[in-house]
Write a protein that holds these residues in place. Structure first.
Motif, mmCIF file in Angstrom:
data_model
loop_
_atom_site.group_PDB
_atom_site.id
_atom_site.type_symbol
_atom_site.label_atom_id
_atom_site.label_comp_id
_atom_site.label_asym_id
_atom_site.label_seq_id
_atom_site.Cartn_x
_atom_site.Cartn_y
_atom_site.Cartn_z
ATOM 1 N N ALA A 1 0.831 -1.215 0.000
ATOM 2 C CA ALA A 1 0.000 0.000 0.000
ATOM 3 C C ALA A 1 0.865 1.264 0.000
ATOM 4 O O ALA A 1 1.808 1.379 0.779
ATOM 5 N N ARG A 2 0.500 2.212 -0.876
ATOM 6 C CA ARG A 2 1.248 3.487 -0.975
ATOM 7 C C ARG A 2 0.685 4.458 0.064
ATOM 8 O O ARG A 2 0.038 5.451 -0.275
ATOM 9 N N PHE A 3 0.962 4.178 1.337
ATOM 10 C CA PHE A 3 0.266 4.885 2.416
ATOM 11 C C PHE A 3 0.673 6.345 2.581
ATOM 12 O O PHE A 3 -0.024 7.113 3.218
ATOM 13 N N ALA A 4 1.819 6.745 1.998
ATOM 14 C CA ALA A 4 2.303 8.107 2.269
ATOM 15 C C ALA A 4 2.304 9.016 1.040
ATOM 16 O O ALA A 4 2.648 10.190 1.163
ATOM 17 N N ASP A 5 1.923 8.521 -0.120
ATOM 18 C CA ASP A 5 1.958 9.382 -1.314
ATOM 19 C C ASP A 5 1.083 10.618 -1.140
ATOM 20 O O ASP A 5 1.495 11.736 -1.443
ATOM 21 N N GLY A 6 -0.129 10.411 -0.632
ATOM 22 C CA GLY A 6 -1.045 11.542 -0.442
ATOM 23 C C GLY A 6 -0.549 12.490 0.643
ATOM 24 O O GLY A 6 -0.868 13.681 0.617
ATOM 25 N N LEU A 7 0.255 11.974 1.574
ATOM 26 C CA LEU A 7 0.737 12.820 2.677
ATOM 27 C C LEU A 7 1.902 13.701 2.233
ATOM 28 O O LEU A 7 2.086 14.809 2.735
ATOM 29 N N VAL A 8 2.716 13.223 1.280
ATOM 30 C CA VAL A 8 3.880 14.015 0.858
ATOM 31 C C VAL A 8 3.521 14.981 -0.272
ATOM 32 O O VAL A 8 4.181 16.015 -0.441
ATOM 33 N N ARG A 9 2.481 14.663 -1.026
ATOM 34 C CA ARG A 9 2.165 15.439 -2.232
ATOM 35 C C ARG A 9 2.048 16.951 -1.972
ATOM 36 O O ARG A 9 2.572 17.752 -2.748
ATOM 37 N N PRO A 10 1.393 17.402 -0.863
ATOM 38 C CA PRO A 10 1.276 18.848 -0.650
ATOM 39 C C PRO A 10 2.632 19.552 -0.489
ATOM 40 O O PRO A 10 2.720 20.770 -0.640
ATOM 41 N N TYR A 11 3.681 18.793 -0.167
ATOM 42 C CA TYR A 11 4.976 19.420 0.132
ATOM 43 C C TYR A 11 6.020 19.196 -0.964
ATOM 44 O O TYR A 11 7.119 19.734 -0.878
ATOM 45 N N ALA A 12 5.715 18.365 -1.952
ATOM 46 C CA ALA A 12 6.749 17.963 -2.910
ATOM 47 C C ALA A 12 6.517 18.594 -4.276
ATOM 48 O O ALA A 12 5.377 18.794 -4.702
ATOM 49 N N ASP A 13 7.631 18.914 -4.960
ATOM 50 C CA ASP A 13 7.529 19.399 -6.340
ATOM 51 C C ASP A 13 7.287 18.223 -7.283
ATOM 52 O O ASP A 13 6.675 18.390 -8.338
ATOM 53 N N ALA A 14 7.812 17.056 -6.935
ATOM 54 C CA ALA A 14 7.595 15.862 -7.761
ATOM 55 C C ALA A 14 7.516 14.657 -6.832
ATOM 56 O O ALA A 14 8.284 14.566 -5.862
ATOM 57 N N THR A 15 6.573 13.762 -7.089
ATOM 58 C CA THR A 15 6.459 12.553 -6.246
ATOM 59 C C THR A 15 6.556 11.316 -7.134
ATOM 60 O O THR A 15 5.977 11.273 -8.218
ATOM 61 N N HIS A 16 7.310 10.339 -6.665
ATOM 62 C CA HIS A 16 7.452 9.068 -7.377
ATOM 63 C C HIS A 16 7.348 7.967 -6.342
ATOM 64 O O HIS A 16 7.870 8.111 -5.231
ATOM 65 N N SER A 17 6.711 6.878 -6.704
ATOM 66 C CA SER A 17 6.684 5.750 -5.760
ATOM 67 C C SER A 17 6.571 4.439 -6.519
ATOM 68 O O SER A 17 6.198 4.417 -7.704
ATOM 69 N N ILE A 18 6.918 3.376 -5.814
ATOM 70 C CA ILE A 18 6.927 2.054 -6.421
ATOM 71 C C ILE A 18 6.597 1.037 -5.323
ATOM 72 O O ILE A 18 6.891 1.285 -4.141
ATOM 73 N N THR A 19 5.970 -0.047 -5.695
ATOM 74 C CA THR A 19 5.745 -1.115 -4.718
ATOM 75 C C THR A 19 6.641 -2.303 -5.082
ATOM 76 O O THR A 19 7.138 -2.395 -6.212
ATOM 77 N N ASN A 20 6.820 -3.185 -4.116
ATOM 78 C CA ASN A 20 7.718 -4.333 -4.318
ATOM 79 C C ASN A 20 7.363 -5.130 -5.572
ATOM 80 O O ASN A 20 8.236 -5.706 -6.214
ATOM 81 N N ALA A 21 6.073 -5.139 -5.908
ATOM 82 C CA ALA A 21 5.649 -5.930 -7.072
ATOM 83 C C ALA A 21 6.254 -5.386 -8.361
ATOM 84 O O ALA A 21 6.448 -6.129 -9.326
ATOM 85 N N ASP A 22 6.586 -4.072 -8.370
ATOM 86 C CA ASP A 22 7.084 -3.450 -9.607
ATOM 87 C C ASP A 22 8.575 -3.143 -9.597
ATOM 88 O O ASP A 22 9.147 -2.776 -10.628
ATOM 89 N N GLY A 23 9.211 -3.210 -8.424
ATOM 90 C CA GLY A 23 10.647 -2.914 -8.374
ATOM 91 C C GLY A 23 11.015 -2.238 -7.077
ATOM 92 O O GLY A 23 10.299 -2.348 -6.081
ATOM 93 N N ASN A 24 12.157 -1.526 -7.092
ATOM 94 C CA ASN A 24 12.616 -0.873 -5.863
ATOM 95 C C ASN A 24 12.998 0.579 -6.132
ATOM 96 O O ASN A 24 12.917 1.053 -7.281
#
Ligand SMILES: Cc1cc2nc3c(=O)[nH]c(=O)nc-3n(C[C@H](O)[C@H](O)[C@H](O)COP(=O)(O)OP(=O)(O)OC[C@H]3O[C@@H](n4cnc5c(N)ncnc54)[C@H](O)[C@@H]3O)c2cc1C
Ligand code: FES
Length: 272
Positions: free
Chosen positions: A160-183
């Motif tokens: 679960a991408r539990f923190a993407d929504g929490l960092v978005r207000p503070y970040a110029d760019a957000t990237h995330s990945i889950t174990n199923a897709d890589g590291n």
């Protein structure tokens, strides 16, 4: 006679230039962010006023059979309220997951040394799993600056991408990945061009499992990108009085709680 609360004592200690010791804080809110991952908001005006990114607080379980406090990075500060985000991994975190608004919990901190964010740069926050929460607070603080500083988040999750929504207000760019897709190193490879062509030079701030951070250190040092790592060590006291948290480094045995938790690639001997 006026009521003397914990908050009053903290404020008085801070005003007198002294650090308050262990104290009892009120739980303001508690909720589950995702399966097994919890958010806990405590009211602590001293932590709120003084904590810097990557510093941590000790939470003390009420169950006296657990003698040692549990360390957690600060994920957010709003007014006097301090947010922690943690995963249930054992008895201590299991106990904390039962806290609800109006309960109390004993706290010490902030402890440890923060990330060095003295330069204007594109701070690339590379987090894995429950290494992400301290990076959320780094993003919050960095986003308050008006010196051209940029924030790029690169988060790796188990699922679960539990923190993407929490960092978005503070970040110029957000990237995330889950174990199923890589590291996160796969992600860093994907955005390398973007980092190289930005208006600010990148500086990596990283927190997560040690193998992940070593891979990030190797990636960064091959490209001469400065990087700092907040180590996750098993701790005892949290402030240098025992030797529970020592790590072997080229500079000898260092205490993660007192000498860190933040170290540079060079300090750790993690160059590629
Ligand atoms: C500076 C610092 C900041 C941290 N910030 C966060 C945070 O923001 N969110 C979060 O979820 N966790 C964080 N942690 C980890 C957190 O402290 C542990 O998960 C917690 O202490 C476990 O307590 P417990 O009683 O539930 O588990 P225990 O019963 O003590 O241990 C259960 C399992 O977890 C492992 N474990 C315990 N502590 C650690 C640790 N420090 N590093 C690696 N493995 C550990 C044990 O080896 C054991 O396998 C941080 C740790 C440090 C040192
Ligand atoms: S936890 Fe006691 S010295 Fe670091």
């Amino acid at each position: 006679m006026p009521t003397v609360t914990t908050q009053t004592v903290e404020r008085q200690a801070a005003e007198a230039g002294r650090k308050p010791g262990r104290r009892t804080d009120e739980v303001i809110a508690a909720s589950m962010l995702s399966e097994g991952i919890y958010e806990l908001v405590i009211r602590d005006s001293y932590v709120a006023a003084t904590v810097q990114p990557a510093q941590f607080v000790n939470l003390y379980p009420a169950d006296a059979t657990m003698a040692l406090p549990r360390p957690f990075g600060v994920a957010k500060v709003e007014g006097d309220d301090v947010t922690l985000i943690y995963q249930i991994v054992g008895a201590g975190t299991q106990e904390f997951s039962g806290l609800t608004a109006g309960d109390t919990v004993d706290v010490l901190g902030p402890l440890g040394n923060p990330f060095d964010t003295g330069k204007t740069a594109n701070y690339v926050l590379v987090g894995g799993g429950l290494g992400v929460p301290p990076l959320l607070y780094a993003a919050q603080r960095l986003s308050e600056r008006d010196d051209g500083t940029q924030v790029t988040s690169v988060f790796g999750y188990r699922d679960a991408r539990f923190a993407d929504g929490l960092v978005r207000p503070y970040a110029d760019a957000t990237h995330s990945i889950t174990n199923a897709d890589g590291n996160v190193v796969d992600l860093l490879n994907d955005i390398e061009d973007e980092l190289g062509h930005g208006s600010q030079k990148p500086i990596i701030l990283s927190c997560g499992p040690t193998p992940m951070m070593k891979a990030v250190a190797a990636w960064a040092s091959k490209r001469s990108i400065p990087a700092q790592f907040s180590l996750e060590a098993r701790m005892g006291c949290g402030y240098g009085a025992c030797v529970a948290c020592v790590v072997d480094t080229p500079q000898g045995r260092l205490k993660v709680c007192k000498d860190g938790p933040v170290f540079t690639t060079k300090q750790l001997g993690w160059e590629a």
